[in-house]
Write an enzyme that holds these catalytic residues in place. Structure first.
Site, PDB file in Angstrom:
ATOM      1  N   HIS A 134     -13.753   5.257 -16.523  1.00 18.81           N
ATOM      2  CA  HIS A 134     -14.009   6.070 -15.332  1.00 18.81           C
ATOM      3  C   HIS A 134     -13.221   7.374 -15.518  1.00 18.81           C
ATOM      4  CE1 HIS A 134     -13.599   7.171 -11.043  1.00 18.81           C
ATOM      5  NE2 HIS A 134     -14.591   6.326 -10.785  1.00 18.81           N
ATOM      6  N   ASP A 211      -6.996  -0.445 -15.993  1.00 17.51           N
ATOM      7  CA  ASP A 211      -7.682   0.038 -14.804  1.00 17.51           C
ATOM      8  C   ASP A 211      -8.466  -1.152 -14.249  1.00 17.51           C
ATOM      9  OD1 ASP A 211      -9.554   0.898 -13.006  1.00 17.51           O
ATOM     10  OD2 ASP A 211     -10.254   2.592 -14.194  1.00 17.51           O
ATOM     11  N   GLN A 214     -12.351  -2.445 -10.639  1.00 17.66           N
ATOM     12  CA  GLN A 214     -13.451  -3.404 -10.450  1.00 17.66           C
ATOM     13  C   GLN A 214     -12.953  -4.837 -10.606  1.00 17.66           C
ATOM     14  OE1 GLN A 214     -16.480  -2.557  -9.422  1.00 17.66           O
ATOM     15  NE2 GLN A 214     -16.041  -0.378  -9.546  1.00 17.66           N
ATOM     16  N   LYS A 237     -12.111  -1.738  -2.809  1.00 13.01           N
ATOM     17  CA  LYS A 237     -13.079  -2.518  -3.603  1.00 13.01           C
ATOM     18  C   LYS A 237     -12.813  -4.015  -3.430  1.00 13.01           C
ATOM     19  CE  LYS A 237     -13.664   1.209  -6.737  1.00 13.01           C
ATOM     20  NZ  LYS A 237     -14.861   1.991  -6.877  1.00 13.01           N
ATOM     21  N   CYS A 375     -19.156   8.442 -12.295  1.00  9.95           N
ATOM     22  CA  CYS A 375     -17.872   8.978 -12.779  1.00  9.95           C
ATOM     23  C   CYS A 375     -17.557   8.505 -14.196  1.00  9.95           C
ATOM     24  CB  CYS A 375     -16.721   8.619 -11.853  1.00  9.95           C
ATOM     25  SG  CYS A 375     -16.889   9.318 -10.227  1.00  9.95           S
TER      26      CYS A 375
HETATM   27  N1  PMP Z   1     -11.791   3.039 -12.180  1.00  9.71           N
HETATM   28  C1  PMP Z   1     -12.905   2.335 -11.976  1.00  9.71           C
HETATM   29  C2  PMP Z   1     -13.365   1.376 -13.028  1.00  9.71           C
HETATM   30  C3  PMP Z   1     -13.603   2.479 -10.772  1.00  9.71           C
HETATM   31  O1  PMP Z   1     -14.716   1.772 -10.569  1.00  9.71           O
HETATM   32  C4  PMP Z   1     -13.127   3.380  -9.795  1.00  9.71           C
HETATM   33  C5  PMP Z   1     -13.884   3.582  -8.503  1.00  9.71           C
HETATM   34  N2  PMP Z   1     -15.245   3.806  -8.703  1.00  9.71           N
HETATM   35  C6  PMP Z   1     -11.952   4.070 -10.054  1.00  9.71           C
HETATM   36  C7  PMP Z   1     -11.297   3.877 -11.251  1.00  9.71           C
HETATM   37  C8  PMP Z   1     -11.353   5.019  -9.059  1.00  9.71           C
HETATM   38  O2  PMP Z   1     -11.013   4.345  -7.890  1.00  9.71           O
HETATM   39  P1  PMP Z   1     -10.564   5.139  -6.595  1.00  9.71           P
HETATM   40  O3  PMP Z   1     -11.619   6.189  -6.361  1.00  9.71           O
HETATM   41  O4  PMP Z   1     -10.550   4.106  -5.521  1.00  9.71           O
HETATM   42  O5  PMP Z   1      -9.241   5.743  -6.870  1.00  9.71           O
END
Ligand code: PMP
Length: 417
Positions: A134, A211, A214, A237, A375
């Protein structure tokens, strides 16, 4: 995709109808149709107990934490610190000092990049990430590498959307100073073999950040068993509120790191000549925290544990296999992400239909999916596509919803052709 059955120990089937009762928003009509919410990888819906915990905080507990001697401040401090302990137990951290409240995964990763990174990364050092990250786990490292003249190296991904670990083993050298990888890909659903990555990195004493934005809602996480050095996730999440997340870090590493943000709560003593810092975890929690958010996240953790993480995984895996079997039969549709180990996320492209058109059509039917690059633009480039459509399933989704989604998908494909 090979529909391999993941064996989940101690999993019990639960009554999904009863679970749905706990989520008030699921009763909503969208464009006159029952909401079919399949955008859980972006954010999950909230059970009543989480909404109640936040409400209750503002109705009867609200005061700033840590600083007051009055009754409400003691009550709110206890509720806030209890939430930290719940999270510590949820991920089996060794100490509550290792649980730092942040705004979410993004802030947690940035904290490590700014604090650990600025202290430990030097010119010509290398940081390893992967091609399926991401943007939150790319950009902070890019900024750091640019500043320090360090290098970012990228673990490649195969056509099924799996990390090529043999390549990782070639990338890692004595110049590598940190490995930061996604546990479960938000775009592909791939569950990465993070245990292998951690074992390899630790042979060379290299810390690993996971990270887990998920992973936190799809799999049981035990940070001591995993032996990861840092782990980041977001509350929203995990059926919790937005604006709250967690950075887990091993105490020794966090202790050696300088503060990220300066301000109230993170100090021990301030004079104009010198400031000394508070102990962990407060050293990294400058300013007033999202107190209600932390308490809401604590309630979400309680709720998930009450349902049972193994049962949730079992339910989600059965939805994944059910939906995959149906979707792969649709002509002109291609699943992007066919890893052997997957969680309940299905990304796909359809010949001659832009994902945004598809998503808009499904929305008219009350079906919420996500379309776009999620993203993960470098990953989209890897698959030579600008975007995908993504359906992602949570503990409250049903096979009937998948039937509805597949039927609407077939209709839109027919109409566009
Ligand atoms: N890493 C992953 C794998 C994600 O799915 C997300 C959210 N889509 C993020 C990071 C970023 O999370 P947040 O926007 O809640 O900071």
């Amino acid at each position: 995709m090979k529909a391999e059955t993941t064996i989940i120990e101690n999993a019990e089937l639960y009554d999904v109808k009863k679970i749905r009762e706990d989520f008030p928003i699921l009763k909503k009509l969208i464009h006159g149709k029952p909401l079919c919410y399949l955008d859980n990888a972006a954010t999950s819906q909230k059970p009543q107990v989480v909404i109640d915990a936040i409400n209750n905080f503002y109705l009867s507990q609200n005061a700033n934490v840590h600083r007051g001697v009055h009754h409400l401040s003691e009550v709110s401090t206890k509720a806030f610190e209890d939430a930290r302990i719940k999270i510590k137990e949820f991920i089996n951290a060794a100490s509550d000092k290792e649980i730092i409240f942040t705004r979410g995964t993004t802030e947690a990763i940035n904290l490590v990049a700014y604090s650990y990174g600025r202290k430990n990364i030097r010119e010509d050092d290398e940081i390893i990430i992967s091609h399926m990250e991401h943007h939150s786990n790319i950009v902070p490292w890019q900024i750091l590498c640019e500043e320090k003249k360090a290098k970012l190296k990228v673990i490649p991904v195969n056509d099924d959307g799996e990390l090529i670990l043999e390549e990782f083993e070639k990338l890692i050298t004595d110049k590598t100073k940190l490995v930061a990888v996604v546990y479960i890909s938000n775009s592909l659903g791939t569950i990465n073999a993070v245990d292998r990555i951690i074992a390899k990195a630790h042979q060379l004493n290299i810390p690993v950040l996971l990270d887990s934005a998920q992973a936190i809602s799809h799999t049981k996480i035990d940070v001591q068993k995993l032996d990861c050095d840092f782990l980041a996730f977001s509350g929203h999440k995990l059926y919790g509120p937005t604006g709250i997340g967690v950075l887990y870090g091993k105490e020794k590493l966090l202790d050696d790191m300088p503060p990220f943000l300066g301000g109230g709560d993170m100090i021990a003593k301030v004079t104009f000549e010198q400031t000394t810092y508070n102990e962990l975890p407060y050293k990294f929690e400058a300013g007033t925290s999202n107190i209600a958010g932390a308490i809401g996240l604590g309630a979400a953790v309680d709720y998930v544990q009450k349902i049972g993480q193994n049962s949730i995984s079992y339910h989600e895996q059965s939805l994944l296999h059910y939906a995959t079997d149906l979707i792969k039969e649709i002509k002109g549709l291609k699943i992007i992400g066919t890893a052997k180990e997957k969680c309940s996320i299905i990304s796909f492209v359809v010949d001659n239909i832009h994902p945004h058109d598809l998503g808009t059509f499904l929305d008219y039917e009350g079906i919420a999916i996500r379309t776009g690059h999620h993203c993960t633009q470098p990953l989209m480039h890897r698959f030579n596509i600008p975007a995908t459509s993504r359906a992602s399933f949570a503990m409250y989704n049903t096979k009937a919803e998948i039937d509805k989604f597949i039927s609407a998908l077939k209709t839109v494909i027919k109409e566009f052709s």
